[in-house]
Design a protein around this motif. Structure first.
Motif, mmCIF file in Angstrom:
data_model
loop_
_atom_site.group_PDB
_atom_site.id
_atom_site.type_symbol
_atom_site.label_atom_id
_atom_site.label_comp_id
_atom_site.label_asym_id
_atom_site.label_seq_id
_atom_site.Cartn_x
_atom_site.Cartn_y
_atom_site.Cartn_z
ATOM 1 N N UNK A 215 -3.671 1.660 -10.792
ATOM 2 C CA UNK A 215 -2.823 2.315 -11.795
ATOM 3 C C UNK A 215 -1.712 1.391 -12.274
ATOM 4 N N UNK A 216 -1.096 0.676 -11.321
ATOM 5 C CA UNK A 216 -0.026 -0.256 -11.685
ATOM 6 C C UNK A 216 -0.560 -1.408 -12.529
ATOM 7 N N UNK A 217 -1.737 -1.924 -12.148
ATOM 8 C CA UNK A 217 -2.311 -3.028 -12.906
ATOM 9 C C UNK A 217 -2.656 -2.592 -14.331
ATOM 10 N N UNK A 218 -3.080 -1.336 -14.497
ATOM 11 C CA UNK A 218 -3.375 -0.827 -15.850
ATOM 12 C C UNK A 218 -2.100 -0.716 -16.673
ATOM 13 N N UNK A 219 -1.001 -0.347 -16.023
ATOM 14 C CA UNK A 219 0.280 -0.288 -16.735
ATOM 15 C C UNK A 219 0.672 -1.675 -17.231
ATOM 16 N N UNK A 220 0.440 -2.688 -16.405
ATOM 17 C CA UNK A 220 0.751 -4.072 -16.807
ATOM 18 C C UNK A 220 -0.081 -4.468 -18.015
ATOM 19 N N UNK A 221 -1.370 -4.128 -18.001
ATOM 20 C CA UNK A 221 -2.238 -4.442 -19.137
ATOM 21 C C UNK A 221 -1.727 -3.777 -20.419
ATOM 22 N N UNK A 222 -1.320 -2.522 -20.310
ATOM 23 C CA UNK A 222 -0.809 -1.800 -21.465
ATOM 24 C C UNK A 222 0.482 -2.433 -21.970
ATOM 25 N N UNK A 223 1.348 -2.811 -21.060
ATOM 26 C CA UNK A 223 2.616 -3.436 -21.427
ATOM 27 C C UNK A 223 2.386 -4.758 -22.151
ATOM 28 N N UNK A 224 1.454 -5.572 -21.640
ATOM 29 C CA UNK A 224 1.155 -6.853 -22.275
ATOM 30 C C UNK A 224 0.548 -6.657 -23.662
ATOM 31 N N UNK A 225 -0.321 -5.661 -23.806
ATOM 32 C CA UNK A 225 -0.936 -5.382 -25.113
ATOM 33 C C UNK A 225 0.124 -4.997 -26.139
ATOM 34 N N UNK A 226 1.121 -4.231 -25.716
ATOM 35 C CA UNK A 226 2.196 -3.827 -26.625
ATOM 36 C C UNK A 226 3.037 -5.013 -27.055
ATOM 37 N N UNK A 227 2.976 -6.104 -26.287
ATOM 38 C CA UNK A 227 3.758 -7.311 -26.601
ATOM 39 C C UNK A 227 2.885 -8.394 -27.238
ATOM 40 N N UNK A 357 2.823 -6.788 5.551
ATOM 41 C CA UNK A 357 3.219 -7.019 4.165
ATOM 42 C C UNK A 357 4.214 -5.958 3.706
ATOM 43 N N UNK A 358 5.350 -6.408 3.185
ATOM 44 C CA UNK A 358 6.398 -5.481 2.753
ATOM 45 C C UNK A 358 6.133 -4.903 1.372
ATOM 46 N N UNK A 359 5.190 -5.492 0.650
ATOM 47 C CA UNK A 359 4.913 -5.050 -0.705
ATOM 48 C C UNK A 359 4.880 -6.239 -1.650
ATOM 49 N N UNK A 360 4.800 -5.956 -2.922
ATOM 50 C CA UNK A 360 4.714 -7.005 -3.934
ATOM 51 C C UNK A 360 5.624 -6.652 -5.096
ATOM 52 N N UNK A 361 6.305 -7.661 -5.634
ATOM 53 C CA UNK A 361 7.183 -7.464 -6.773
ATOM 54 C C UNK A 361 6.954 -8.606 -7.750
ATOM 55 N N UNK A 362 6.891 -8.289 -9.032
ATOM 56 C CA UNK A 362 6.601 -9.305 -10.043
ATOM 57 C C UNK A 362 7.487 -9.099 -11.261
ATOM 58 N N UNK A 363 7.965 -10.202 -11.820
ATOM 59 C CA UNK A 363 8.699 -10.171 -13.071
ATOM 60 C C UNK A 363 7.753 -10.460 -14.221
ATOM 61 N N UNK A 364 7.884 -9.687 -15.307
ATOM 62 C CA UNK A 364 6.965 -9.808 -16.444
ATOM 63 C C UNK A 364 7.710 -10.159 -17.727
ATOM 64 N N UNK A 368 11.202 -6.498 -17.844
ATOM 65 C CA UNK A 368 9.942 -5.874 -17.424
ATOM 66 C C UNK A 368 9.560 -6.361 -16.020
ATOM 67 N N UNK A 369 9.031 -5.449 -15.213
ATOM 68 C CA UNK A 369 8.576 -5.839 -13.885
ATOM 69 C C UNK A 369 7.760 -4.728 -13.256
ATOM 70 N N UNK A 370 7.142 -5.043 -12.112
ATOM 71 C CA UNK A 370 6.437 -4.036 -11.319
ATOM 72 C C UNK A 370 6.737 -4.277 -9.847
ATOM 73 N N UNK A 371 6.795 -3.189 -9.106
ATOM 74 C CA UNK A 371 7.009 -3.257 -7.651
ATOM 75 C C UNK A 371 6.022 -2.309 -6.995
ATOM 76 N N UNK A 372 5.357 -2.788 -5.932
ATOM 77 C CA UNK A 372 4.385 -1.958 -5.212
ATOM 78 C C UNK A 372 4.591 -2.122 -3.716
ATOM 79 N N UNK A 373 4.783 -1.022 -3.021
ATOM 80 C CA UNK A 373 4.860 -1.014 -1.561
ATOM 81 C C UNK A 373 4.118 0.219 -1.068
ATOM 82 N N UNK A 383 12.055 -2.168 -11.773
ATOM 83 C CA UNK A 383 11.271 -3.128 -11.005
ATOM 84 C C UNK A 383 11.704 -4.563 -11.313
ATOM 85 N N UNK A 384 12.082 -4.813 -12.571
ATOM 86 C CA UNK A 384 12.583 -6.142 -12.930
ATOM 87 C C UNK A 384 13.880 -6.449 -12.183
ATOM 88 N N UNK A 385 14.760 -5.453 -12.088
ATOM 89 C CA UNK A 385 16.009 -5.624 -11.325
ATOM 90 C C UNK A 385 15.690 -5.884 -9.851
#
Length: 440
Positions: A215-227, A357-364, A368-373, A383-385
């Motif tokens: 679900x998170x990866x699909x959100x990233x795809x949608x965000x990139x498409x909008x940009x 693993x504590x989770x994953x965080x990425x800046x986009x 923009x960002x995503x965080x998953x734990x 998530x960017x913050x």
């Protein structure tokens, strides 16, 4: 006094040396770090360096400055003869020589893993070093300079087309940050619009960022498409000869900037050792970070950590039963290795490395960002913050933290610095153009 030689000054090597300085008593052992570079690179910051959000020097940590009790040798290690307890050191200037040791710690890290795709070796650039990140940034900005002077057409399209191969964290962060940089540059080039820029990410799998939920990866795809960024899933790069991109789908276009982030492999330096290596080219290791033979016998005096090692993941979360190659593990393994080595020197038992693993965080890109734990996912600005907060604290040494955070604050107030210094590659050109020469 026993000598500990650390091969590689990346995450694992740097933290091993740093913690050895803390835990060793005065005169208990000599610590030597050997690395071709005089600094450790904080690789999670490379996408932001490429996007002009972080000053390049602030994302590296000087070995000599921060390892004050350690002997730092800026050179390559071209061989490890553990039977003789020697490493072969090849400095940039001077003859190679043998350096004896009592304990060797191999933390040489990883390099970009590529495939024999036509044109990739000659035209692509990786994202594993600070030099690569700076070169990518300068290339993109310079291409805007050139494109602004050209009419619409194939040549301008080539200059404004960016291709990133690999949809893991490194690839997605690089892709998104460069998209943000390109969008920011448009305000300085009224001749160009966002429709003139073309961003393509190529991923062989059916999804991106396997470290986060679908679900998170699909959100990233949608965000990139909008940009205005295009992601090609289930697609392979088949050729990049002369910058002509050919995809397995039959699509073809030209690009002047091709960035390869499709995986890593253990540093090939392990091939020049007599230490046991597993099928993927990594050193075999126990959970206590000692090197072992295929039969599980301890190789006395040999240690390893980080991307170059196959360390069992005792939490059960690792791929194939081993710790995945990332900064979380490398940093913590380095700290545990230092404690274990000191314990062995003092006749005590080492402890196993265990880290969940504590989770994953990425800046986009900016904002923009995503965080998953686990099942918890945060997207967008919060998530960017979190991304900036985590990595601002995670980069080693307080002087580095202060420099990075201070740079972020200045960028917030003054905007990102979009000046390119690509001319540094030929620093004598300006002088030589006007210098007087003897008459023939």
């Amino acid at each position: 006094m026993p000598r500990i030689v650390i091969v590689g000054g990346g995450y694992a090597g740097f933290y091993t040396a740093l913690k050895l300085e803390k835990h060793l008593s005065r005169g208990e052992a000599e610590v030597v770090v050997i690395d071709p570079l005089p600094y450790m690179t904080y690789q999670p910051f490379l996408p932001e360096v490429a996007a002009g959000q972080i000053e390049p020097r602030h994302s590296v940590v000087s070995l000599r400055r921060h390892l004050s009790k350690t002997r730092v040798i800026t050179a390559k290690v071209t061989g490890v003869n553990h039977a003789a307890r020697t490493v072969t050191v090849e400095p940039e200037v001077g003859e190679s020589y043998e350096l004896e040791y009592d304990h060797v710690v191999v933390t040489a890290g990883s390099v970009s893993r590529t495939f024999p795709i036509p044109g990739v070796a000659d035209n692509a650039i990786g994202m594993k070093s600070i030099e690569e990140a700076v070169a990518v940034r300068d290339r993109l900005i310079d291409n805007f300079h050139r494109a602004a002077n050209l009419p619409a057409g194939p040549e301008r399209d080539r200059l404004l087309t960016v291709v990133v191969v690999g949809g893991g964290f490194a690839g997605i962060e690089t892709f998104a940050e460069l998209r943000a940089l390109a969008s920011a540059l448009l305000k300085d080039y009224p001749q160009l619009t966002i429709d003139d820029t073309h961003f393509h990410l190529i991923e062989a799998m059916g999804r991106i960022m396997p470290e986060v939920s679908l679900e998170t990866s699909k959100w990233v795809l949608k965000n990139l498409a909008q940009r205005a960024a295009t992601v090609h899933l289930d697609t392979q790069l088949t050729s990049a000869v002369d910058g002509v991109i050919e995809l397995s789908t039959g699509e073809s276009f030209e690009s002047d900037l091709i960035i390869w982030t499709a995986g890593v492999m253990a540093n090939p330096v392990v091939r020049f050792t007599d230490l046991p290596v597993e099928e993927r080219g990594r050193l075999r290791a126990r959970a206590d970070l000692r090197v072992v033979t295929e039969a599980g016998e301890i190789v006395e005096g040999a240690w390893t950590a980080g991307d170059v090692s196959a360390v069992p993941d005792l939490t059960g979360g690792g791929v194939g039963g081993f710790c995945v190659p990332n900064a979380q593990h490398a940093v913590r393994q380095g700290k545990r290795l230092a404690k274990n080595l000191v314990a062995v020197l003092r006749g005590e038992e080492p402890k196993d490395y265990v880290h969940k693993n504590l989770g994953a965080v990425a800046g986009l890109g900016l904002g923009y960002g995503v965080f998953q734990s686990g099942k918890i996912a945060i997207k967008g600005f919060p998530a960017w913050v979190a991304h900036r907060g985590y990595h601002g604290l995670a980069i080693p040494m307080w002087e580095r933290k202060i420099r990075v955070v201070n740079g972020w604050l200045w960028n917030l107030l003054l905007g990102r610095d979009n000046v390119t210094l690509a001319a540094r590659e030929q620093p004598q050109q300006y002088f030589q153009e006007f210098a007087s020469r003897p008459k023939a």
